[in-house]
Design an enzyme around this catalytic site. Structure first.
Site, PDB file in Angstrom:
ATOM      1  N   CYS A 116       0.959  -1.183   0.072  1.00 31.06           N
ATOM      2  CA  CYS A 116       0.013   0.132   0.013  1.00 31.06           C
ATOM      3  C   CYS A 116       0.804   1.246   0.055  1.00 31.06           C
ATOM      4  CB  CYS A 116      -0.936   0.065   1.166  1.00 31.06           C
ATOM      5  SG  CYS A 116      -1.919  -1.231   1.327  1.00 31.06           S
ATOM      6  N   HIS A 253      -3.506   6.932   2.621  1.00 30.23           N
ATOM      7  CA  HIS A 253      -3.960   5.819   2.090  1.00 30.23           C
ATOM      8  C   HIS A 253      -5.372   5.295   2.785  1.00 30.23           C
ATOM      9  CE1 HIS A 253      -3.989   1.498   0.921  1.00 30.23           C
ATOM     10  NE2 HIS A 253      -3.862   1.065   2.138  1.00 30.23           N
ATOM     11  N   ASN A 283     -10.184  -0.682  -0.712  1.00 29.31           N
ATOM     12  CA  ASN A 283      -8.643  -0.422  -0.142  1.00 29.31           C
ATOM     13  C   ASN A 283      -8.196  -0.852  -1.562  1.00 29.31           C
ATOM     14  OD1 ASN A 283      -5.999  -0.609   0.076  1.00 29.31           O
ATOM     15  ND2 ASN A 283      -6.367  -1.667   2.301  1.00 29.31           N
TER      16      ASN A 283
HETATM   17  O1  UT7 Z   1      -3.997  -1.708   3.406  1.00 34.32           O
HETATM   18  C1  UT7 Z   1      -3.099  -1.787   4.296  1.00 34.32           C
HETATM   19  C2  UT7 Z   1      -3.600  -1.370   5.842  1.00 34.32           C
HETATM   20  N1  UT7 Z   1      -4.600  -2.031   6.086  1.00 34.32           N
HETATM   21  C3  UT7 Z   1      -5.435  -1.615   7.185  1.00 34.32           C
HETATM   22  O2  UT7 Z   1      -5.111  -0.617   7.577  1.00 34.32           O
HETATM   23  C4  UT7 Z   1      -6.640  -2.306   7.517  1.00 34.32           C
HETATM   24  C5  UT7 Z   1      -6.706  -2.289   9.204  1.00 34.32           C
HETATM   25  N2  UT7 Z   1      -7.608  -3.120   9.913  1.00 34.32           N
HETATM   26  C6  UT7 Z   1      -8.951  -2.829   9.716  1.00 34.32           C
HETATM   27  O3  UT7 Z   1      -9.365  -2.046   8.867  1.00 34.32           O
HETATM   28  C7  UT7 Z   1      -9.974  -3.604  10.619  1.00 34.32           C
HETATM   29  O4  UT7 Z   1      -9.308  -4.361  11.542  1.00 34.32           O
HETATM   30  C8  UT7 Z   1     -10.983  -4.545   9.606  1.00 34.32           C
HETATM   31  C9  UT7 Z   1     -11.902  -3.532   8.883  1.00 34.32           C
HETATM   32  C10 UT7 Z   1     -10.385  -5.541   8.890  1.00 34.32           C
HETATM   33  C11 UT7 Z   1     -11.573  -5.219  10.803  1.00 34.32           C
HETATM   34  O5  UT7 Z   1     -12.528  -4.534  11.709  1.00 34.32           O
HETATM   35  P1  UT7 Z   1     -12.480  -4.798  13.308  1.00 34.32           P
HETATM   36  O6  UT7 Z   1     -13.278  -4.026  13.900  1.00 34.32           O
HETATM   37  O7  UT7 Z   1     -10.837  -5.081  13.563  1.00 34.32           O
HETATM   38  O8  UT7 Z   1     -13.213  -6.346  13.241  1.00 34.32           O
HETATM   39  P2  UT7 Z   1     -12.859  -7.660  13.842  1.00 34.32           P
HETATM   40  O9  UT7 Z   1     -11.765  -8.303  12.695  1.00 34.32           O
HETATM   41  O10 UT7 Z   1     -12.360  -7.813  15.059  1.00 34.32           O
HETATM   42  O11 UT7 Z   1     -13.902  -8.547  13.563  1.00 34.32           O
HETATM   43  C12 UT7 Z   1     -15.114  -8.214  14.617  1.00 34.32           C
HETATM   44  C13 UT7 Z   1     -16.158  -9.105  14.407  1.00 34.32           C
HETATM   45  C14 UT7 Z   1     -15.890 -10.666  14.357  1.00 34.32           C
HETATM   46  O12 UT7 Z   1     -16.800 -11.396  14.988  1.00 34.32           O
HETATM   47  P3  UT7 Z   1     -16.707 -12.010  16.550  1.00 34.32           P
HETATM   48  O13 UT7 Z   1     -15.576 -12.725  16.427  1.00 34.32           O
HETATM   49  O14 UT7 Z   1     -16.734 -10.713  17.394  1.00 34.32           O
HETATM   50  O15 UT7 Z   1     -18.047 -12.725  16.896  1.00 34.32           O
HETATM   51  C15 UT7 Z   1     -15.693 -11.040  12.844  1.00 34.32           C
HETATM   52  O16 UT7 Z   1     -15.744 -12.429  12.523  1.00 34.32           O
HETATM   53  O17 UT7 Z   1     -17.014  -9.044  12.976  1.00 34.32           O
HETATM   54  C16 UT7 Z   1     -16.840 -10.345  12.325  1.00 34.32           C
HETATM   55  N3  UT7 Z   1     -16.547  -9.970  10.916  1.00 34.32           N
HETATM   56  C17 UT7 Z   1     -17.502  -9.617  10.106  1.00 34.32           C
HETATM   57  N4  UT7 Z   1     -18.922  -9.528  10.398  1.00 34.32           N
HETATM   58  C18 UT7 Z   1     -19.588  -9.268   8.955  1.00 34.32           C
HETATM   59  C19 UT7 Z   1     -15.556  -9.945  10.277  1.00 34.32           C
HETATM   60  N5  UT7 Z   1     -15.602  -9.440   9.116  1.00 34.32           N
HETATM   61  C20 UT7 Z   1     -16.857  -9.487   8.846  1.00 34.32           C
HETATM   62  C21 UT7 Z   1     -17.658  -8.987   7.772  1.00 34.32           C
HETATM   63  N6  UT7 Z   1     -19.054  -9.068   7.926  1.00 34.32           N
HETATM   64  N7  UT7 Z   1     -17.316  -8.758   6.534  1.00 34.32           N
END
Ligand code: UT7
Length: 326
Positions: A116, A253, A283
């Protein structure tokens, strides 16, 4: 003291025609518009169709940039493409684009992989070559077809990414050597390889002869993204000797709106100065900054004379910043 600076003389972009909305994704994996838009700010993304390649978007973006710069292919004397999704393993996708655009024989062409942060890395390389007098006109492109390395059964990642290309042309010009000059005022790039497995493809040519799928420890990346993006802006503003209050626009980004908001807050930048395209691009890795830049110049938001700060962060980890007066 007069010196040579790289002037931004043209930008361009290209996006696949096919658009995938959050509702479309909810038919593929267990997700919904509410989760995606509140957690990421993404509402839709463009995705390449069969038979559309990274080079196709690069060529269109480059042609638009050349038109805006009123420059012919004959005048380009360096092409650099930042991508993690080139058409072929080798030769470089830049070499293929050079052929299609009709760049002169002898014009150096290369791809770089800084994920990125690729566009900031590529801009620093081109800027250094211009300032050293090695080249006059550089074509810098950031492009991806991330849809080809997306696991469409993994809801943790498939809702995040998009495809497209953005291009910029920089031209050598003599300046006064002041912080009021137009052109690239500062660039800085960084990496910390100790975190390379937090965001990576699970395969590779040497590893298992495959290209694999994107894997990400989202929470870990999120934590590192915010301070890295802040550092990229603060350190390049210091090198450029300009104040955050002089910044007209911040182009980060585009990975996640929550990350962007948090960085803007830490920089004490009003949200009206922050360019956001993640809502309709998702992204797009190396393409995200040049896409956002080209779109905001085309729409008339970013104008001649504006001071623009940029920062990026991604796999590697890599990160970087730059300051450009348009
Ligand atoms: O480009 C390079 C840089 N990249 C970034 O900067 C990305 C950085 N990270 C992020 O943007 C975030 O961490 C994400 C958007 C990827 C994820 O958000 P989060 O708030 O960290 O969510 P999480 O991964 O902790 O997931 C929370 C919950 C989980 O369920 P439980 O375990 O709490 O029951 C996931 O299974 O959300 C669930 N989940 C979803 N639910 C519905 C994960 N993906 C999805 C989805 N739809 N697509």
């Amino acid at each position: 003291m007069s010196l040579i600076r790289s002037q931004l003389v043209g930008t361009g972009y290209s996006l696949p025609a096919k658009v995938l909305t959050n509702d479309d994704l909810s038919k593929i994996v267990e997700t919904n518009d509410e989760w995606i838009s509140t957690r990421t700010g993404i509402r839709s993304r463009h995705v390449a169709s069969d038979g559309e390649y990274t080079s196709d978007f690069c060529v269109k973006a480059a042609q638009m940039a050349m038109q805006n710069a009123q420059m012919t292919a004959e005048e380009i004397d360096f092409i650099i493409l930042a991508t993690v999704t080139p058409d072929n393993t080798f030769p470089s996708c830049a070499a293929k684009i050079s052929k299609i655009l009709g760049l002169r024989s002898g014009v150096a062409a290369m791809d770089i992989n800084a994920a990125c942060s690729g566009f900031v890395y590529a801009t620093q390389i081109a800027d250094n070559m211009i300032r050293l007098g090695q080249i006059k006109n550089a074509l810098v492109i950031g492009a991806e077809t991330l849809s080809r390395i997306t696991d469409w059964t993994d809801r943790n990642t498939c809702v995040l990414f998009g495809d497209g290309a953005g291009a910029a042309i920089y031209k050598a010009a003599e300046c006064e050597g002041k912080n009021t000059d137009t052109g690239i005022l500062a660039t800085k790039i960084y990496a910390d390889g100790s975190q390379y497995d937090k965001l990576c493809s699970d395969s590779g040519v040497s590893f298992n002869q495959k290209s694999g799928f994107i894997h990400m420890d989202g929470k870990e990346v999120f934590k590192v993204a915010v301070p890295s993006l802040v550092q990229g802006v603060e350190e390049t503003l210091a090198i450029a000797n300009v104040d955050i209050n002089d910044v007209d626009w911040y182009i980060p980004h585009q990975a996640n709106l929550r990350i962007i908001d948090s960085v803007a807050k830490k920089l004490e930048l009003d949200e009206s100065k922050v360019i956001v395209t993640v809502d309709h691009h998702g992204n797009t890795s190396a393409a995200s900054i040049p896409l956002a830049l080209a779109e905001s110049i085309e729409s008339g938001k970013v104008k001649k004379g504006d001071l623009v700060a940029f920062s990026s962060m991604g796999a590697g980890f890599t990160w970087g910043g730059m300051v450009i007066r348009i």
